[in-house]
Write a protein that holds these residues in place. Sequence first.
Motif, PDB file in Angstrom:
ATOM      1  N   UNK A   1       3.883  -4.625   7.222  1.00 46.67           N
ATOM      2  CA  UNK A   1       5.049  -4.453   6.360  1.00 46.67           C
ATOM      3  C   UNK A   1       5.397  -2.996   6.084  1.00 46.67           C
ATOM      4  N   UNK A   2       4.372  -2.135   6.087  1.00 45.42           N
ATOM      5  CA  UNK A   2       4.596  -0.746   5.710  1.00 45.42           C
ATOM      6  C   UNK A   2       4.276   0.177   6.891  1.00 45.42           C
ATOM      7  N   UNK A   3       5.301   0.827   7.468  1.00 45.40           N
ATOM      8  CA  UNK A   3       5.052   1.693   8.628  1.00 45.40           C
ATOM      9  C   UNK A   3       4.186   2.905   8.278  1.00 45.40           C
ATOM     10  N   UNK A   4       4.096   3.236   6.978  1.00 47.66           N
ATOM     11  CA  UNK A   4       3.276   4.386   6.565  1.00 47.66           C
ATOM     12  C   UNK A   4       1.835   3.992   6.264  1.00 47.66           C
ATOM     13  N   UNK A   5       1.502   2.732   6.493  1.00 49.02           N
ATOM     14  CA  UNK A   5       0.137   2.277   6.193  1.00 49.02           C
ATOM     15  C   UNK A   5      -0.864   3.108   7.001  1.00 49.02           C
ATOM     16  N   UNK A   6      -1.905   3.560   6.309  1.00 47.47           N
ATOM     17  CA  UNK A   6      -2.889   4.472   6.909  1.00 47.47           C
ATOM     18  C   UNK A   6      -4.196   3.724   7.099  1.00 47.47           C
ATOM     19  N   UNK A   7      -4.826   3.927   8.272  1.00 46.16           N
ATOM     20  CA  UNK A   7      -6.111   3.281   8.522  1.00 46.16           C
ATOM     21  C   UNK A   7      -7.210   4.011   7.746  1.00 46.16           C
ATOM     22  N   UNK A   8      -8.102   3.265   7.128  1.00 51.47           N
ATOM     23  CA  UNK A   8      -9.159   3.883   6.320  1.00 51.47           C
ATOM     24  C   UNK A   8     -10.499   3.668   7.035  1.00 51.47           C
ATOM     25  N   UNK A   9     -11.169   4.776   7.353  1.00 48.83           N
ATOM     26  CA  UNK A   9     -12.459   4.660   8.063  1.00 48.83           C
ATOM     27  C   UNK A   9     -13.604   4.351   7.118  1.00 48.83           C
ATOM     28  N   UNK A  10     -13.562   4.953   5.948  1.00 51.29           N
ATOM     29  CA  UNK A  10     -14.656   4.757   5.002  1.00 51.29           C
ATOM     30  C   UNK A  10     -14.115   4.818   3.586  1.00 51.29           C
ATOM     31  N   UNK A  11     -14.642   3.974   2.741  1.00 51.83           N
ATOM     32  CA  UNK A  11     -14.148   3.904   1.361  1.00 51.83           C
ATOM     33  C   UNK A  11     -15.262   3.330   0.488  1.00 51.83           C
ATOM     34  N   UNK A  12     -15.227   3.608  -0.796  1.00 47.71           N
ATOM     35  CA  UNK A  12     -16.243   3.010  -1.669  1.00 47.71           C
ATOM     36  C   UNK A  12     -15.729   1.664  -2.180  1.00 47.71           C
ATOM     37  N   UNK A  13     -16.663   0.837  -2.639  1.00 46.73           N
ATOM     38  CA  UNK A  13     -16.282  -0.463  -3.199  1.00 46.73           C
ATOM     39  C   UNK A  13     -15.295  -0.259  -4.357  1.00 46.73           C
ATOM     40  N   UNK A  14     -15.669   0.722  -5.197  1.00 46.54           N
ATOM     41  CA  UNK A  14     -14.858   1.000  -6.391  1.00 46.54           C
ATOM     42  C   UNK A  14     -13.409   1.331  -6.016  1.00 46.54           C
ATOM     43  N   UNK A  15     -13.260   2.219  -5.021  1.00 44.95           N
ATOM     44  CA  UNK A  15     -11.913   2.610  -4.593  1.00 44.95           C
ATOM     45  C   UNK A  15     -11.157   1.404  -4.023  1.00 44.95           C
ATOM     46  N   UNK A  16     -11.865   0.593  -3.253  1.00 43.09           N
ATOM     47  CA  UNK A  16     -11.215  -0.580  -2.652  1.00 43.09           C
ATOM     48  C   UNK A  16     -10.730  -1.537  -3.744  1.00 43.09           C
ATOM     49  N   UNK A  17     -11.531  -1.681  -4.806  1.00 45.84           N
ATOM     50  CA  UNK A  17     -11.123  -2.567  -5.903  1.00 45.84           C
ATOM     51  C   UNK A  17      -9.922  -1.952  -6.626  1.00 45.84           C
ATOM     52  N   UNK A  18     -10.042  -0.658  -6.960  1.00 40.40           N
ATOM     53  CA  UNK A  18      -8.969   0.005  -7.716  1.00 40.40           C
ATOM     54  C   UNK A  18      -7.655  -0.017  -6.948  1.00 40.40           C
ATOM     55  N   UNK A  19      -7.735   0.170  -5.629  1.00 39.29           N
ATOM     56  CA  UNK A  19      -6.499   0.227  -4.830  1.00 39.29           C
ATOM     57  C   UNK A  19      -6.087  -1.150  -4.326  1.00 39.29           C
ATOM     58  N   UNK A  20      -6.812  -2.160  -4.752  1.00 39.63           N
ATOM     59  CA  UNK A  20      -6.519  -3.561  -4.384  1.00 39.63           C
ATOM     60  C   UNK A  20      -6.341  -3.714  -2.872  1.00 39.63           C
ATOM     61  N   UNK A  21      -7.260  -3.153  -2.121  1.00 36.11           N
ATOM     62  CA  UNK A  21      -7.163  -3.205  -0.668  1.00 36.11           C
ATOM     63  C   UNK A  21      -7.715  -4.533  -0.142  1.00 36.11           C
ATOM     64  N   UNK A  22      -7.171  -4.939   1.008  1.00 42.97           N
ATOM     65  CA  UNK A  22      -7.510  -6.263   1.538  1.00 42.97           C
ATOM     66  C   UNK A  22      -8.845  -6.247   2.283  1.00 42.97           C
ATOM     67  N   UNK A  23      -9.921  -6.091   1.526  1.00 43.34           N
ATOM     68  CA  UNK A  23     -11.258  -6.135   2.132  1.00 43.34           C
ATOM     69  C   UNK A  23     -11.785  -7.556   1.997  1.00 43.34           C
ATOM     70  N   UNK A  24     -11.947  -7.957   0.795  1.00 47.37           N
ATOM     71  CA  UNK A  24     -12.331  -9.321   0.429  1.00 47.37           C
ATOM     72  C   UNK A  24     -11.861  -9.504  -1.013  1.00 47.37           C
ATOM     73  N   UNK A  25     -12.004 -10.701  -1.585  1.00 50.83           N
ATOM     74  CA  UNK A  25     -11.462 -10.837  -2.937  1.00 50.83           C
ATOM     75  C   UNK A  25     -12.317 -10.058  -3.936  1.00 50.83           C
ATOM     76  N   UNK A  26     -11.736  -9.821  -5.109  1.00 50.71           N
ATOM     77  CA  UNK A  26     -12.372  -8.905  -6.065  1.00 50.71           C
ATOM     78  C   UNK A  26     -13.729  -9.399  -6.548  1.00 50.71           C
ATOM     79  N   UNK A  27     -13.861 -10.704  -6.725  1.00 57.54           N
ATOM     80  CA  UNK A  27     -15.159 -11.238  -7.174  1.00 57.54           C
ATOM     81  C   UNK A  27     -16.240 -10.856  -6.169  1.00 57.54           C
ATOM     82  N   UNK A  28     -15.920 -11.070  -4.886  1.00 57.86           N
ATOM     83  CA  UNK A  28     -16.886 -10.783  -3.827  1.00 57.86           C
ATOM     84  C   UNK A  28     -17.168  -9.288  -3.748  1.00 57.86           C
ATOM     85  N   UNK A  29     -16.107  -8.515  -3.847  1.00 58.30           N
ATOM     86  CA  UNK A  29     -16.228  -7.063  -3.711  1.00 58.30           C
ATOM     87  C   UNK A  29     -17.049  -6.477  -4.859  1.00 58.30           C
ATOM     88  N   UNK A  30     -16.834  -6.988  -6.060  1.00 61.78           N
ATOM     89  CA  UNK A  30     -17.580  -6.400  -7.179  1.00 61.78           C
ATOM     90  C   UNK A  30     -19.052  -6.799  -7.111  1.00 61.78           C
TER      91      UNK A  30
END
Length: 240
Positions: free
Chosen positions: A175-204
Amino acid sequence: MSEPVFRRILLKLSGEALMGDLPYGADPERIAAIARQVKFVSDRGVEIAIVVGGGNIYRGLRGAAEGMDRATGDYMGTLATVLNALALQDALEKLGAVTRVQSAITISEVAEPYIRRRAMRHLEKGRIVIFAAGTGNPFFTTDTAAALRALEIHAEAILMGKNGVDGVYSADPQEDPDARFIEEITHQEAIEQRLAVMDTTALSLCMDNALPIHVFNMDDERNIDRVVCGERVGTVVRSG
Ligand code: UDP
């Protein structure tokens, strides 16, 4: 060939990863291809547990949207994961792998009940353990089951096989042509940025227990071996 860097992993396969090009259900050729790679990695001495989803067949939220009681819909989704687990078991055993399906809900005619210590014993003996029926509870997902089981069996990492995406992006690349690929990220950042890793319960759950997650594209099933060998594939989510 590089040596595996993990001794025990938990592979999360979404239902969609089994679908191939089909609009619904599971594609036997796709399952066979995944099974070949799983067997290959297992033969290299890596202990593998698998949590399989059910979204290719049924999701509880769909039933709820149609007016069904959410818990009933979720139990239907849970049963869908059992179908996938059996299909995967069959494909693995055709290749000569020794497998066990353990279910979080009792269906003793078709699968062992989930018993943590027994699952770990199977793994020690080189058997591939497939965890079916998610957590066994409605209102949860198989992502949460993956996090939970990985922690219970002391897996060193979760390998999240995604369908048609190379890993985690800053936004939906469709949907977003400016979407950037992320090589490495912390769990906390993924939760805060609501990134599509897994659902928040699982991620936390993973964050609280410093469990790394490798997110990669399952369209190329050799990625399982690449991740296991420590190659840079997809996105790594780990504690900072
Ligand atoms: N489900 C559930 N509890 C669990 C795991 C799964 O109720 O612990 C149900 C839920 O309805 C979910 C469906 O099973 O929508 C399929 O699982 P999931 O959506 O996690 O599958 P995936 O997206 O990985 O294919």
